[in-house]
Structures are given as C-alpha cells and as structure tokens.
Design a protein around this motif. Structure first.
Motif, PDB file in Angstrom:
ATOM      1  N   ASN A 137      51.474  35.422  27.123  1.00  0.00           N
ATOM      2  CA  ASN A 137      50.256  36.034  26.578  1.00  0.00           C
ATOM      3  C   ASN A 137      49.223  34.984  26.174  1.00  0.00           C
ATOM      4  O   ASN A 137      48.030  35.145  26.420  1.00  0.00           O
ATOM      5  N   LEU A 138      49.684  33.887  25.552  1.00  0.00           N
ATOM      6  CA  LEU A 138      48.769  32.797  25.178  1.00  0.00           C
ATOM      7  C   LEU A 138      48.111  32.186  26.418  1.00  0.00           C
ATOM      8  O   LEU A 138      46.902  31.964  26.449  1.00  0.00           O
ATOM      9  N   GLU A 190      42.050  37.446  35.129  1.00  0.00           N
ATOM     10  CA  GLU A 190      43.076  38.123  34.339  1.00  0.00           C
ATOM     11  C   GLU A 190      44.437  37.904  34.989  1.00  0.00           C
ATOM     12  O   GLU A 190      44.616  38.160  36.173  1.00  0.00           O
ATOM     13  N   ASN A 218      47.243  25.652  26.436  1.00  0.00           N
ATOM     14  CA  ASN A 218      48.565  26.283  26.390  1.00  0.00           C
ATOM     15  C   ASN A 218      49.346  26.113  27.682  1.00  0.00           C
ATOM     16  O   ASN A 218      50.358  26.775  27.891  1.00  0.00           O
ATOM     17  N   GLU A 273      55.354  35.794  24.275  1.00  0.00           N
ATOM     18  CA  GLU A 273      54.285  35.173  23.473  1.00  0.00           C
ATOM     19  C   GLU A 273      53.584  34.060  24.248  1.00  0.00           C
ATOM     20  O   GLU A 273      52.356  33.972  24.248  1.00  0.00           O
ATOM     21  N   GLY A 281      50.329  42.882  25.517  1.00  0.00           N
ATOM     22  CA  GLY A 281      49.186  42.112  25.987  1.00  0.00           C
ATOM     23  C   GLY A 281      49.127  42.087  27.489  1.00  0.00           C
ATOM     24  O   GLY A 281      48.916  43.104  28.133  1.00  0.00           O
ATOM     25  N   SER A 282      49.366  40.920  28.080  1.00  0.00           N
ATOM     26  CA  SER A 282      49.316  40.759  29.536  1.00  0.00           C
ATOM     27  C   SER A 282      50.690  40.838  30.177  1.00  0.00           C
ATOM     28  O   SER A 282      50.847  40.550  31.349  1.00  0.00           O
ATOM     29  N   SER A 304      47.759  33.567  29.358  1.00  0.00           N
ATOM     30  CA  SER A 304      46.908  34.572  29.989  1.00  0.00           C
ATOM     31  C   SER A 304      45.563  34.725  29.271  1.00  0.00           C
ATOM     32  O   SER A 304      44.510  34.800  29.904  1.00  0.00           O
ATOM     33  N   GLN A 305      45.612  34.764  27.938  1.00  0.00           N
ATOM     34  CA  GLN A 305      44.376  34.911  27.160  1.00  0.00           C
ATOM     35  C   GLN A 305      43.448  33.717  27.352  1.00  0.00           C
ATOM     36  O   GLN A 305      42.236  33.871  27.533  1.00  0.00           O
ATOM     37  N   GLU A 306      44.033  32.518  27.318  1.00  0.00           N
ATOM     38  CA  GLU A 306      43.212  31.322  27.500  1.00  0.00           C
ATOM     39  C   GLU A 306      42.635  31.263  28.914  1.00  0.00           C
ATOM     40  O   GLU A 306      41.469  30.901  29.108  1.00  0.00           O
ATOM     41  N   LYS A 343      41.925  33.788  30.878  1.00  0.00           N
ATOM     42  CA  LYS A 343      40.870  34.805  30.970  1.00  0.00           C
ATOM     43  C   LYS A 343      39.591  34.297  30.300  1.00  0.00           C
ATOM     44  O   LYS A 343      38.484  34.447  30.837  1.00  0.00           O
ATOM     45  N   THR A 344      39.730  33.681  29.137  1.00  0.00           N
ATOM     46  CA  THR A 344      38.575  33.176  28.398  1.00  0.00           C
ATOM     47  C   THR A 344      37.854  32.071  29.170  1.00  0.00           C
ATOM     48  O   THR A 344      36.628  32.044  29.247  1.00  0.00           O
TER      49      THR A 344
END
Length: 197
Positions: free
Chosen positions: A39-40, A52, A160, A36, A21-22, A42-44, A46-47
């Motif tokens: 990544n959580l 990023e 997160n 993990e 992932g990131s 980073s995804q949140e 970005k959203t």
C-alpha cells in the motif's frame, strides 16, 4: 429500488472484507506487513507518477484465466494502471497462476518481471521454490520491482522502494545455484582427469 440498495450494500461488504487500499486479498494469503508495504509503495507511485498499482490475490476453484477472474476489478480502474494478480495453487490446478495487466504496455516490460529466470524475473523464481511463505515474498518482490520500473520510466525515485534489498534477496537465491553448478563442473573435471588413475 430497495433490492438495488441491498445489492449495493452486499457488494460493498464483500469487497471491503478483503480490500486494503490497493491490495485485494480474496485468497487470504498475504500477511499484514506485506499489505502495508505494498500500500505504501502503491500510494507513493500514484502520487509521483499518476500510475495506479493494484495487487490482487484471487480464489480460482474453477481454474479459469486470471484475465477473466480480474475483469471486475480492472473495469473500475482509471488509466494509467497496473494490476498484479495471483491465484494460489488449489486442487484443480497443478500450480498457481500469476499475471500482470496494464492500461499501457509501454510502462515496463511485463515479460521481464514474469520471467522464470532468476537474473531477470522477480516473481516466478520465488514461487518455484518450496517454502511456507513464498506468496508473500514473491508478491512483495514483484510489487517492488514493478514500482521501481515504472518510477524509472518517469524519472522519479521512490522512498518506499525495495531497491537494493530486492536485488539482495534475488542474489541470495542466485548464488547458491551458481555455486552448486560450479561444484558439479569441478567434480566432473576432477573425475575425468584423475578418476581413472
């Protein structure tokens, strides 16, 4: 054409062997739970903000700058982005290297995150300690701190986020140091006033 396709497959295999992932863990120092969690986060991030976040661990046998080591990763990122990069200590360097690269310097204060002082920095105070798992702790702590600072700039809250647990960990490092200093001062005062009697 055939050699170009083979090169592409080889590069993909190389990157996929340490990319999650990131998180790009070339140095193989991160445990699965840290990967993990980052990544959580980073995804949140970005959203909710469009920024990023990428975490890199890099082997650095020739002791080159992290900017040079990270350039192949950074050139493929689209703005806005933040990259937290670390190369662990090896035979050619006295200590590891850590740095932050970002497309927009106004996202947060990089110097604050990388401060060696325990009351401001979130990475170096942990890396300066002796321990088996300092890289995982420092990079998770730094990733959470960076994400929180970016989220605050955009006025959003991350579910997160490490938040108060991040501050609690730093306080666990800080308070024994303060207590030791206080004890030394009290001993000095006691000896100066009562030691000669």
């Amino acid at each position: 054409m055939r050699s170009l396709i083979l090169k592409g497959i080889l590069i993909y295999a190389l990157f996929s062997s340490f990319a999650f992932g990131s998180v790009f863990d070339e140095a193989k120092i991160l445990n699965e739970k840290v990967v993990e969690k980052v990544n959580l986060i980073s995804q949140e991030l970005k959203t909710k903000t469009g920024v990023e976040f990428v975490l890199l661990t890099l082997n650095n046998p020739n002791n080159v700058s992290l900017k040079e080591l990270s350039k192949d990763y950074i050139k493929n990122l689209k703005s806005p982005f933040v990259v937290l990069a670390l190369s662990p200590k090896n035979l050619n360097q006295d200590s590891g290297k850590v740095d932050i690269f970002m497309s927009d310097e106004s996202l947060f204060d990089k110097e604050e995150v990388l401060s060696p002082r325990t009351n401001t920095g979130s990475i170096l105070p942990i890396l300066s300690r002796k321990g088996k798992d300092i890289y995982n702790a420092a990079l998770l702590n730094g990733s959470g701190d960076i994400a929180d600072k970016i989220a605050a700039k955009f006025g959003v809250e991350l579910e997160n986020s490490l938040g108060s647990s991040n501050r609690m960990f730093l306080n666990l490092l800080r308070y024994p140091l303060y207590a030791t200093i206080l004890i030394v001062i009290l001993i000095f005062i006691y000896r100066k006033n009562f030691g000669k009697k």
